[in-house]
Structures are given as C-alpha cells and as structure tokens.
Design a protein around this motif. Structure first.
Motif, PDB file in Angstrom:
ATOM      1  N   GLU A 607       0.824  -1.208   0.000  1.00  0.00           N
ATOM      2  CA  GLU A 607       0.000   0.000   0.000  1.00  0.00           C
ATOM      3  C   GLU A 607       0.858   1.258   0.000  1.00  0.00           C
ATOM      4  N   ALA A 608       1.939   1.247   0.785  1.00  0.00           N
ATOM      5  CA  ALA A 608       2.838   2.412   0.823  1.00  0.00           C
ATOM      6  C   ALA A 608       3.469   2.661  -0.548  1.00  0.00           C
ATOM      7  N   ASP A 611       0.910   4.149  -2.842  1.00  0.00           N
ATOM      8  CA  ASP A 611       0.695   5.567  -2.535  1.00  0.00           C
ATOM      9  C   ASP A 611       1.788   6.419  -3.165  1.00  0.00           C
ATOM     10  N   GLU A 612       3.033   5.952  -3.087  1.00  0.00           N
ATOM     11  CA  GLU A 612       4.140   6.684  -3.717  1.00  0.00           C
ATOM     12  C   GLU A 612       3.945   6.739  -5.223  1.00  0.00           C
ATOM     13  N   ASN A 614       1.236   6.587  -6.891  1.00  0.00           N
ATOM     14  CA  ASN A 614       0.069   7.390  -7.265  1.00  0.00           C
ATOM     15  C   ASN A 614       0.348   8.884  -7.257  1.00  0.00           C
ATOM     16  N   GLU A 615       1.528   9.283  -6.746  1.00  0.00           N
ATOM     17  CA  GLU A 615       1.892  10.696  -6.793  1.00  0.00           C
ATOM     18  C   GLU A 615       2.228  11.143  -8.210  1.00  0.00           C
ATOM     19  N   THR A 631      -3.009  -2.508  -7.945  1.00  0.00           N
ATOM     20  CA  THR A 631      -4.087  -2.053  -7.057  1.00  0.00           C
ATOM     21  C   THR A 631      -5.125  -3.148  -6.857  1.00  0.00           C
TER      22      THR A 631
END
Length: 872
Positions: A607-608, A611-612, A614-615, A631
């Motif tokens: 997940e981390a 998130d990175e 998705n930036e 995902t």
C-alpha cells in the motif's frame, strides 16, 4: 574522478573559488579582523550586512592571512538548486586542496542532490586525518533562494563537526538553526552595524582615494551614508571628478530618496558615452565576454573598456577567461536606464546575444535570450537543430526547458515550433493535440517547398513519433518511427549525435515499452536491455530507469518476483544516483515492487508503494495497466473483490487493451468470482485467455477445481512448466492446485509431496499469498511435520506456545465481511438479518462460510481471528 563541469555541462569558473583580489584602495580594519579571528573557535561564523557593506573584501583579507587553506565559493544566480550548489561546493573543496573521495559522488541535476552524498561528505569532513579542520567560506549566500539548500547545509555542518568551520557572507539571515548555535555560544557574528565605517576609518578610506576630509566632515558623511562601504567608495569616485570634492561630499544626498540609486547614477554619468552605452547594453546579460560585448555594441575596444572598469573596481567583475559580469545591483539599475532611454532596444539586444551564443555553442544561454527576445521560431529552431529536444524528457533540463517555452503562444508557425509544442504536449501525456501537431509538422518537414528539411528536424520528429506511439499503445508505429530514426542518424553529423546520447536511449525505451504493451516480451527485452546496459551517465539515467522498470515488469508477469524486485530497485537507484527531480521519475518500478509485496502478503508495504506511485501520473499505457493490476491484487488480498473488479474494469472492456493486461484483468475477475462463491463464472471469464499465458491457465485450473471439475483443471496444469522461463510464482500456484486435487482425491502422500515442493519453491521467493489463497484444506497439512518445518520462519511463525499461527484462508466476500462486522458488535443473528435486510437463514449460511474460511467454530473465535488478520 572529479567532475570537470557543473551539472549544466558548463566548465567550473575558477574565479568562483578564488579569494577576491583586494584593490589598491582597500582599507584593512583591524577591529573587524580581530573579531573574525574568533571564527577559529566556533563552527559557524556569519558576516551579515547590506549590499556593498564590505563583507566580501573583509573576509577575503582575513582568509588570505590565515596561514592555512580556505575553500572559497562565491555564489551567484547561476548556482541555483541543491545539485548545483553542492557540485560547486565539492569543487571548491578540491580547488583548495581538500581531498574529496570519489565515492562521495557528484550531483548531475542542478535541482537535486541525494541524501547519501550529503551523509558521505559530512562523514568525510568529520573524519579528517590528524583532526585538521576545513574552513569553508560561502560568499554572497543570500543568492541561495532554495530553502532545501539551507536545510542540507545545516545537516552537513552538524554532522561534520568538529572537522568543518563554516563562514557565511550574506545580505540576509540564512535559513539555518542559528538560535541553537547562539544559545550554545558556537557562533561568531559580524552584523551590519559593526561593518559600518567609523569617521576615522572613513577619513583613512578617502585618503586612499586621494581625498582629504576633516574628521567633523567625515562624521557628517558617515551620518548621511550610515557608514555604508559601497556608498563611501562610490562617493569618493564621484567626488574625485568634482572641482570641490569636500563641498560635493557634503551635499551629495540632497534631493534623493535612495543613496544607492543616486550614487550608481552618478557613477554611470561620469563614464564616457561609449562606456555608458556598453554598460547599458551588456546589462541584459547575466555574464558576458569581450566578444559578446562587442556583438551588442558594435565596438572593437570592448576589451580595454571592460579591463579598465574592472581595474577601477567599477562594479565589473572578472570571471576569468575574458568573461565578466556586472554587480547585480548595478546591472539592475542599468537595465532600468536602458528601458527608460531606449525602450525598444532590449529585445534586439537579446536576439543579438542569442545569435552570438548560438555560434559559440552555448545553447542554454542562447535559448534563454532567444525566448527573452520573443523570437520563438528562432529559439525552437535552435533547440531542434541541436537535437536537444530529447532533453525535455530526460529530467536533467526538463523543467528549465518547459518553463522557457511556456511563454510561446500560438503565433510561431514553423515546423520547429510545432515540434516543441508536440514535445510539451507529450511530456504531459496530452496525446490528441500532440498527434495533430505532429502530423502537421511531419508534412511540412518532408515537403519540397520548405527549408526545414534538415535531418535534425526529421530525426526530432521521429523521436516524438516513437513517444506518441508508445503513449498510444501502437507498437507498429513505434517500429516505423525507430526505423526512420536509424536511417536519419546517417545524415546527422557524428559529433552532434555524440552530444546527445539520450536520443537513441529514448528511442529504444519507447520501442521497448510499445513492444511490451503488445505482449512481445522477448523483442521488448532486446530493446530495453540495450538501454539498461548502457553507461552514458546522467544524460541517459531516466531512459535507463524506465528500461529497467519495464524489464522488471516483464519478469513479474513471467512469474519471477525476486528478479523483478532487483531490477525495480536498480531502476530507482539509477535516478537517485544523479538526483533527478521526482516529477521526472516513472512510477512503474514502485508498482512492480507493490505487486511483488502483495505476492509476499506484505500488504502494508504494498500500500505504501502504491501511494508513492500514485503521486505521479501514468507515463504510458504500460504504467496505467501496471497500476490497475497492482491495485486490484492488493484489494483482492484484502478481501475486497468488488473493488478489485472495478480497478480492472477498463482492461476487461477495452478493445485496445494489451494481451497481458486483458489476461491479468481476467485473472482478477476470476478470483473475485471465486471469492463471491461463483466458480462457474470464474472459469468462464478466463476461458478466452486460458491458453495465452501460463498464469491464466493456472487461474482457469483453479476455477475448474473449485467447480468440482478436477480433470479439466489437471489438463490445464499439464501445460504449465513446458515453457523454460515460467517463473516460480506461476509454478507454485500450479503445484498447490495439483496438491489440492490430490487432497480431494484422497491421495495424502501425493498431497504432502506436492506441498513440500511448493513450500520449497516459494521459500526462495517468499511467496506467501498463493498459500493464503489456497483455502482451509491446507491447515492440517502445514500444522504437522515435516511441512511445518518448511513453512516455519518465513510463512508460518510459531505462537508463544510453540504451535503454528492459524492460516489466512479463502478471502471473505463483501456480504461475509458485513456479517463479520456486526458479529464483532455482539449483534444477534436476528439483529444482523434485520440490519442487512436479509433472512435469518441467509445470515446463518454466511456465518458457516465465515467460520470455514477462518478455520474457527465459534463467534468469539471468528472475531478474534478476524482482528489478527486485520479484517476488522
């Protein structure tokens, strides 16, 4: 080996590392020198005063008589951004004789520097032989506008103690933790008030200029100027030209609101008209040489004029190699005078400068002046003719070039301007307008009635066509563009191609990505491997990263998670080594790492990483597909089947989806159907793709086995492993399905043997998820020896009592999770039924399924087990 050029490719100018020369009229002030001697006792010294307060010459005079090497760095607007700052500081250390280990590294991007470089530099300074202290002077530190530089400098200063003594010369207080140094008594300060000349010092300074002034008159002069060193100096220069210097010094400030404006205007007016004209014309330049000054003035005596101004210390600084620059404040005022007197001249001067700089091979400065002149066709043509258009995509100068051309409107209509617009569109993945403009530019570049038929323009066009094909997911067009580029490279001078190694690297990266999208993995490896194995340095760092990321994705899709992980980590290291801006870096590597983490059931890590990733916006369809797959797999691992389906919905329905994207989307849909208890639907969704990829065949076998059709499942599994490069992530799942079939057939010996093989293969890759997906039937086998030993440590750690921890089994459906949540709220079966608007029997059915999947028999155990698995 130390770098010989700065991150922009320009040679380091020696004058930035040399102590400024003290003019004949310099006045040594002993009170300030004694105060500076305290710098030998503190790690940080700050000389903070207004412009022209005499800071630089004071510190230079002190450093010259220090009796030990001093690393001097004069900062200016060209040294902006962390990467540029630390590159110059490292060069200053080397220039002063301080050894700098090669393993410290060198920032290749003006805007970034890695934390590793800073840590190594601090450690090197702190661990100097014999405890020798390095003295570093940063002059004109107020030119540093980036807060990150100050943060990094504070880090190095703190961790280099006691091996570093830092002296900062600045107009403004730097963004350093000064309060800490003040509180600890570890800082020496000389501020504006102390830098001001006293009346006695003023008298001595004027005498050096051939002027005599009584102390009372000097006192009045100090009052009017505030003891400002530059003001006194300029005043003395102006007064020497007056018949009554003393009278002039008494009245010079009358009627003026700013001493600086008045004095600089007086100095300019005292210069001969040719000198005034030269100064105003060169004021449009950050720096200039004799030839460039001559180009802007049409004069042949610029060399003698500039040398004379420098000798007189008349705000013209010698940068070495016949290059000069004006004092920034003086330059600003001169530009204001230029605009007032000759309002239409400035654009013409910028254009003249651009043409001269172009002939001299100074492309970045040429582009800046061409843009300042508003000559966009000229500027775009210069970029294209130099084959530098690829630099818009390499991360090194992307931001600078994007900002430079941001002011270009729709008016310029040349093919070169169209290509720049296309590059700008493609850099933002804005495909539709880019394709239209690209088609228009290509037609004009290949027409018979245009002058823009040079190979450089057509080669730039081919590069953009390859990128457009990659973004559109069109391998055929990418192949055509690369073939055209290879033909055109023969028509381009070899030295021009050698200047731009990023161009072939970008071409092959685009080609490899398009081939990967088409599912042609081996062909993709051939193109991408060529780039990944290249060693062209910072210019190709971003293509190398993208190529390694794409190779990592291929390994992942083939079922080799550890190989994929190594390549993805290597990709990120590639760009971090050169401190490339994060905005330029692709997200694909992190997506691959996230997918690998899911296979290992490291869901928080996955997940981390997502998130990175998705930036950053997707660079291409490959990245978009990788994001959807990673995902969806994470959602599935967390039991969110419906959300996983939604994440891959586009790939299931799109006509342009990649074959491997369609296959993995079908796999996810099949797994979602299984989680919802629909094995027939799970098998059906994989039917069209079961024969295309080994991983799809395994998924189809799983669905058929869940539907009770073991024979079909085993037939599908028989083909797995026939391909030599089928990876363990595929083989482990296939082996587990064979074990399940043997278990259901009552063949316990075969089941244990196959499970032992699966555990052995999975252990090397730390593949946990396939076992968690397999179901509750695994529990009793893994709880007993010898399989428990094979699973211990990496998959099934023992509990405090020595018993193995319970397994996560089949994923709960959405409705089962709803029931479980209400179970945790101590609701009765009837209350749950009423709350969910279903019958009591339906709730009981869901409860039985929950108990089975969680390997428990009671409500309390189900809630406790769910919390252990973070389902609640």
């Amino acid at each position: 080996m130390a770098a010989s050029v700065d991150p922009l490719g320009d040679p380091f100018l020696r004058t930035r590392f040399a102590l400024p020369a003290r003019p004949a009229t310099f006045l040594r002030r002993e009170r300030l020198v004694k105060h500076l001697d305290q710098a030998l006792l503190t790690p940080l010294t700050m000389v903070n005063g207004a412009a022209g307060a005499g800071k630089t010459l004071l510190v230079a005079d002190w450093a010259a008589d220090l009796g030990q090497p001093v690393a001097w760095l004069t900062l200016d607007p060209a040294i902006q951004g962390p990467g540029m700052f630390w590159a110059y500081l490292l060069q200053a250390l080397r220039t002063s004789g301080v050894p700098v280990d090669d393993d410290i590294g060198f920032p290749a991007d003006a805007g970034r520097v890695s934390h590793t470089l800073l840590a190594r530099l601090a450690a090197s300074l702190a661990d100097r032989d014999g405890g020798r202290v390095v003295t570093v002077v940063l002059d004109e530190y107020d030119r540093v506008s980036c807060p990150t530089v100050s943060e990094q400098l504070a880090f190095v200063l703190h961790h280099a103690a006691p091996g570093l003594r830092l002296v900062i010369v600045t107009r403004t207080e730097p963004l350093l933790p000064l309060h800490r140094y003040r509180a600890a008594g570890a800082m020496t300060e000389i501020r504006n008030a102390e830098l001001a000349f006293t009346p006695e010092e003023t008298v001595a300074l004027l005498e050096l200029h051939g002027l005599r002034l009584p102390v009372p008159a000097a006192d009045a002069l100090v009052d009017r100027t505030g003891g400002w060193a530059a003001g006194l100096r300029l005043c003395a220069l102006a007064a020497r030209q007056r018949p009554d210097p003393e009278a002039y010094l008494k009245e010079f400030e009358a009627g003026h609101s700013a001493v600086a404006d008045f004095l600089l205007a007086e100095v300019l007016q005292r210069q001969p008209p040719p000198t005034q004209d030269l100064l105003m014309r060169v004021s449009v330049l950050e720096r200039f040489c004799v030839g460039l000054a001559g180009e802007l003035t049409g004069r042949t005596d610029a060399e003698s004029i500039l040398a004379g101004l420098h000798r007189e210390n008349a705000f013209v600084e010698d940068l070495g190699h016949t290059w000069y620059r004006l004092h920034p404040l003086f330059r600003e005022i001169l530009r204001a005078h230029l605009r007032e007197r000759h309002a239409d001249l400035e654009p013409e001067l910028h254009l003249r400068a651009a043409r001269w700089l172009g002939r001299s091979g100074l492309l970045p400065e040429m582009l800046a002046h061409g843009a300042a002149a508003g000559e966009w066709d000229f500027t775009a043509r210069a970029l294209v003719d130099d084959l530098a258009i690829g630099q818009l995509f390499t991360g090194l100068r992307s931001d600078d070039l994007t900002e430079l051309f941001a002011g270009m409107g729709p008016e310029p209509a040349s093919p070169a301007a169209d290509l720049v617009r296309v590059a700008r569109d493609l850099s933002h993945c804005d495909l539709d307008p880019a394709l239209a403009r690209l088609h228009h530019a290509e037609e004009r570049l290949t027409s018979d009635d245009t002058d823009d038929t040079e190979a450089a323009g057509r080669l730039s066009c081919a590069l953009l066509q390859a990128l457009a094909a990659r973004l559109a997911g069109s391998p055929k067009r990418a192949e055509q563009a690369v073939r055209a580029a290879l033909e055109l490279e023969r028509e381009v001078p070899a030295q021009l191609l050698e200047k731009h190694p990023e161009l072939p690297a970008l071409l092959l990266t685009h080609l490899g990505s398009a081939r990967l999208w088409a599912g042609r993995f081996e062909d993709a490896r051939a193109a991408l491997g060529t780039v990944a194995d290249s060693t062209a340095g910072a210019a190709t760092a971003l293509p190398r990263e993208e190529s390694l990321e794409h190779l990592a994705l291929i390994d992942y899709l083939d079922g080799w998670p550890t190989r994929a992980e190594r390549k993805a980590v290597a990709a990120m290291t590639e760009t971090e080594r050169f401190s490339l801006p994060r905005a330029s870096v692709s997200a694909l590597g992190r997506l691959v790492l996230a997918a690998v983490a899911v296979d290992r059931n490291e869901l928080a890590e996955a997940e981390a990483l997502l998130d990175e990733a998705n930036e950053s916006a997707p660079h291409d369809p490959v990245t978009a597909a990788g994001r959807a797959i990673a995902t969806a797999r994470l959602l599935l691992a967390r039991g969110k089947a419906r959300a996983a389906l939604a994440a891959t919905e586009r790939a299931v329905t799109a006509d342009t989806a990649s074959p491997w994207e369609r296959g993995h989307a079908a796999l996810i849909a099949s797994a979602a159907h299984l989680a919802e208890g629909r094995p027939d639907d799970a098998a059906e969704v994989l039917r069209p793709v079961a024969g295309e990829q080994p991983t799809c065949a395994v998924g189809a076998a799983r669905a058929h086995l869940a539907a009770g059709d073991a024979d079909t499942a085993l037939e599908l599994l028989d083909v797995i492993g026939a391909e030599a490069d089928t990876g363990p992530a595929v083989l482990v799942r296939a082996t587990l399905l064979r074990a399940q079939a043997a278990h259901e057939a009552g063949d316990l010996a075969t089941t244990r043997r196959l499970l032992a093989r699966a555990l052995t293969d999975a252990r090397r890759e730390r593949l946990r998820l396939p076992f968690l997906e397999a179901g509750a039937w695994l529990g009793p086998y893994l709880a007993g020896a010898p399989l428990r030993e094979l699973a211990a440590g990496w998959f099934m750690p023992g509990s405090a009592s020595g018993e193995p921890a319970p397994l996560m089994v089949e994923h709960l459906s959405g409705r089962e999770l709803d029931v479980l949540e209400r179970l945790a709220q101590l609701m009765s079966t009837e209350d749950i039924a009423a709350d969910l608007y279903v019958s009591v029997n339906t709730v009981k059915t869901h409860l039985k399924s929950v108990y089975r999947k969680l390997s428990v028999n009671r409500r309390g155990d189900a809630v406790r087990r769910a919390r252990e698995l973070h389902l609640l």
